[in-house]
Design a protein around this motif. Sequence first.
Motif, PDB file in Angstrom:
ATOM      1  N   PHE A  71       0.831  -1.198   0.000  1.00  0.00           N
ATOM      2  CA  PHE A  71       0.000   0.000   0.000  1.00  0.00           C
ATOM      3  C   PHE A  71       0.868   1.250   0.000  1.00  0.00           C
ATOM      4  O   PHE A  71       1.820   1.349   0.760  1.00  0.00           O
ATOM      5  CB  PHE A  71      -0.937   0.007   1.211  1.00  0.00           C
ATOM      6  CG  PHE A  71      -2.025  -1.017   1.100  1.00  0.00           C
ATOM      7  CD1 PHE A  71      -3.267  -0.673   0.585  1.00  0.00           C
ATOM      8  CD2 PHE A  71      -1.804  -2.337   1.478  1.00  0.00           C
ATOM      9  CE1 PHE A  71      -4.282  -1.612   0.470  1.00  0.00           C
ATOM     10  CE2 PHE A  71      -2.808  -3.295   1.359  1.00  0.00           C
ATOM     11  CZ  PHE A  71      -4.040  -2.931   0.851  1.00  0.00           C
ATOM     12  N   TYR A  72       0.508   2.201  -0.872  1.00  0.00           N
ATOM     13  CA  TYR A  72       1.204   3.480  -0.984  1.00  0.00           C
ATOM     14  C   TYR A  72       0.212   4.604  -0.720  1.00  0.00           C
ATOM     15  O   TYR A  72      -0.856   4.628  -1.326  1.00  0.00           O
ATOM     16  CB  TYR A  72       1.786   3.662  -2.392  1.00  0.00           C
ATOM     17  CG  TYR A  72       2.773   2.610  -2.783  1.00  0.00           C
ATOM     18  CD1 TYR A  72       4.138   2.803  -2.578  1.00  0.00           C
ATOM     19  CD2 TYR A  72       2.348   1.415  -3.363  1.00  0.00           C
ATOM     20  CE1 TYR A  72       5.054   1.825  -2.946  1.00  0.00           C
ATOM     21  CE2 TYR A  72       3.266   0.440  -3.729  1.00  0.00           C
ATOM     22  CZ  TYR A  72       4.610   0.648  -3.521  1.00  0.00           C
ATOM     23  OH  TYR A  72       5.509  -0.318  -3.877  1.00  0.00           O
ATOM     24  N   GLU A  73       0.565   5.520   0.161  1.00  0.00           N
ATOM     25  CA  GLU A  73      -0.226   6.735   0.343  1.00  0.00           C
ATOM     26  C   GLU A  73       0.417   7.804  -0.524  1.00  0.00           C
ATOM     27  O   GLU A  73       1.581   8.166  -0.327  1.00  0.00           O
ATOM     28  CB  GLU A  73      -0.250   7.159   1.805  1.00  0.00           C
ATOM     29  CG  GLU A  73      -1.197   6.320   2.629  1.00  0.00           C
ATOM     30  CD  GLU A  73      -1.510   6.949   3.980  1.00  0.00           C
ATOM     31  OE1 GLU A  73      -0.958   8.015   4.313  1.00  0.00           O
ATOM     32  OE2 GLU A  73      -2.308   6.345   4.703  1.00  0.00           O
ATOM     33  N   VAL A  74      -0.358   8.293  -1.489  1.00  0.00           N
ATOM     34  CA  VAL A  74       0.146   9.279  -2.431  1.00  0.00           C
ATOM     35  C   VAL A  74      -0.564  10.598  -2.125  1.00  0.00           C
ATOM     36  O   VAL A  74      -1.785  10.695  -2.246  1.00  0.00           O
ATOM     37  CB  VAL A  74      -0.101   8.836  -3.891  1.00  0.00           C
ATOM     38  CG1 VAL A  74       0.565   9.793  -4.858  1.00  0.00           C
ATOM     39  CG2 VAL A  74       0.400   7.404  -4.117  1.00  0.00           C
ATOM     40  N   ASN A  75       0.214  11.575  -1.695  1.00  0.00           N
ATOM     41  CA  ASN A  75      -0.340  12.856  -1.265  1.00  0.00           C
ATOM     42  C   ASN A  75      -0.465  13.837  -2.418  1.00  0.00           C
ATOM     43  O   ASN A  75       0.065  13.614  -3.513  1.00  0.00           O
ATOM     44  CB  ASN A  75       0.543  13.459  -0.164  1.00  0.00           C
ATOM     45  CG  ASN A  75       0.592  12.574   1.058  1.00  0.00           C
ATOM     46  OD1 ASN A  75      -0.444  12.220   1.614  1.00  0.00           O
ATOM     47  ND2 ASN A  75       1.785  12.184   1.460  1.00  0.00           N
ATOM     48  N   GLN A  76      -1.150  14.939  -2.129  1.00  0.00           N
ATOM     49  CA  GLN A  76      -1.323  16.012  -3.092  1.00  0.00           C
ATOM     50  C   GLN A  76       0.025  16.413  -3.689  1.00  0.00           C
ATOM     51  O   GLN A  76       1.010  16.528  -2.969  1.00  0.00           O
ATOM     52  CB  GLN A  76      -1.941  17.203  -2.346  1.00  0.00           C
ATOM     53  CG  GLN A  76      -2.775  18.103  -3.189  1.00  0.00           C
ATOM     54  CD  GLN A  76      -3.647  18.973  -2.314  1.00  0.00           C
ATOM     55  OE1 GLN A  76      -4.609  18.499  -1.733  1.00  0.00           O
ATOM     56  NE2 GLN A  76      -3.303  20.233  -2.224  1.00  0.00           N
ATOM     57  N   GLN A  77       0.050  16.569  -5.008  1.00  0.00           N
ATOM     58  CA  GLN A  77       1.244  16.952  -5.770  1.00  0.00           C
ATOM     59  C   GLN A  77       2.308  15.850  -5.806  1.00  0.00           C
ATOM     60  O   GLN A  77       3.477  16.124  -6.072  1.00  0.00           O
ATOM     61  CB  GLN A  77       1.846  18.272  -5.247  1.00  0.00           C
ATOM     62  CG  GLN A  77       0.865  19.435  -5.300  1.00  0.00           C
ATOM     63  CD  GLN A  77       0.370  19.713  -6.712  1.00  0.00           C
ATOM     64  OE1 GLN A  77       1.164  19.909  -7.619  1.00  0.00           O
ATOM     65  NE2 GLN A  77      -0.941  19.702  -6.913  1.00  0.00           N
ATOM     66  N   GLU A  78       1.897  14.595  -5.569  1.00  0.00           N
ATOM     67  CA  GLU A  78       2.776  13.431  -5.706  1.00  0.00           C
ATOM     68  C   GLU A  78       2.159  12.476  -6.717  1.00  0.00           C
ATOM     69  O   GLU A  78       0.956  12.528  -6.990  1.00  0.00           O
ATOM     70  CB  GLU A  78       2.943  12.690  -4.374  1.00  0.00           C
ATOM     71  CG  GLU A  78       3.671  13.463  -3.326  1.00  0.00           C
ATOM     72  CD  GLU A  78       3.822  12.695  -2.015  1.00  0.00           C
ATOM     73  OE1 GLU A  78       4.733  13.045  -1.266  1.00  0.00           O
ATOM     74  OE2 GLU A  78       3.034  11.761  -1.750  1.00  0.00           O
ATOM     75  N   GLY A  79       3.003  11.590  -7.269  1.00  0.00           N
ATOM     76  CA  GLY A  79       2.517  10.630  -8.240  1.00  0.00           C
ATOM     77  C   GLY A  79       3.116   9.252  -8.024  1.00  0.00           C
ATOM     78  O   GLY A  79       4.075   9.088  -7.262  1.00  0.00           O
ATOM     79  N   LEU A  80       2.527   8.269  -8.715  1.00  0.00           N
ATOM     80  CA  LEU A  80       2.990   6.884  -8.628  1.00  0.00           C
ATOM     81  C   LEU A  80       2.739   6.205  -9.962  1.00  0.00           C
ATOM     82  O   LEU A  80       1.641   6.303 -10.524  1.00  0.00           O
ATOM     83  CB  LEU A  80       2.251   6.144  -7.514  1.00  0.00           C
ATOM     84  CG  LEU A  80       2.640   4.680  -7.285  1.00  0.00           C
ATOM     85  CD1 LEU A  80       4.036   4.598  -6.656  1.00  0.00           C
ATOM     86  CD2 LEU A  80       1.629   3.995  -6.391  1.00  0.00           C
ATOM     87  N   GLU A  81       3.739   5.502 -10.456  1.00  0.00           N
ATOM     88  CA  GLU A  81       3.618   4.757 -11.713  1.00  0.00           C
ATOM     89  C   GLU A  81       3.186   3.324 -11.431  1.00  0.00           C
ATOM     90  O   GLU A  81       3.656   2.705 -10.474  1.00  0.00           O
ATOM     91  CB  GLU A  81       4.964   4.730 -12.443  1.00  0.00           C
ATOM     92  CG  GLU A  81       4.911   3.934 -13.715  1.00  0.00           C
ATOM     93  CD  GLU A  81       6.268   3.779 -14.374  1.00  0.00           C
ATOM     94  OE1 GLU A  81       6.314   3.229 -15.481  1.00  0.00           O
ATOM     95  OE2 GLU A  81       7.285   4.191 -13.771  1.00  0.00           O
ATOM     96  N   VAL A  82       2.296   2.805 -12.280  1.00  0.00           N
ATOM     97  CA  VAL A  82       1.881   1.404 -12.219  1.00  0.00           C
ATOM     98  C   VAL A  82       2.245   0.777 -13.565  1.00  0.00           C
ATOM     99  O   VAL A  82       1.636   1.088 -14.583  1.00  0.00           O
ATOM    100  CB  VAL A  82       0.362   1.265 -11.947  1.00  0.00           C
ATOM    101  CG1 VAL A  82      -0.035  -0.202 -11.937  1.00  0.00           C
ATOM    102  CG2 VAL A  82      -0.024   1.946 -10.644  1.00  0.00           C
TER     103      VAL A  82
END
Length: 112
Positions: A68-79
């Motif tokens: 599990f990843y918590e991605v905050n405002q102005q952050e991103g995550l690649e899948v």
Amino acid sequence: MKISKETAEHYVWGTSCDGWHLLKEESLSIIHERMPPWTEETRHYHNRSRQFFFVLLGTVTIEMNGKFYEVNQQEGLEVPPTTPHQVYNNTDSAIEFLVISQPTTKGDRISV
């Protein structure tokens, strides 16, 4: 051509989530999505599509391969392609994020 949430093609997914197609091409898709509090999507993966989630408002929880990843405002995550994942809003407020997919996910979603 200039585009915004107000002028983009809108659709509803799940029971109460919103999506706006900002760019809807076979080679690239950009969708602005909104999830109300305490909602989630169905766990799935894509054979071809690589996705990047970028948070505009709130904190998005993304499960990817059991982590599990918590991605905050102005952050991103690649899948990456073939990676099982699921997006959650585990908060009391609506969240908004961009989903950038290359190529489009149309016809490329496999539920798990």
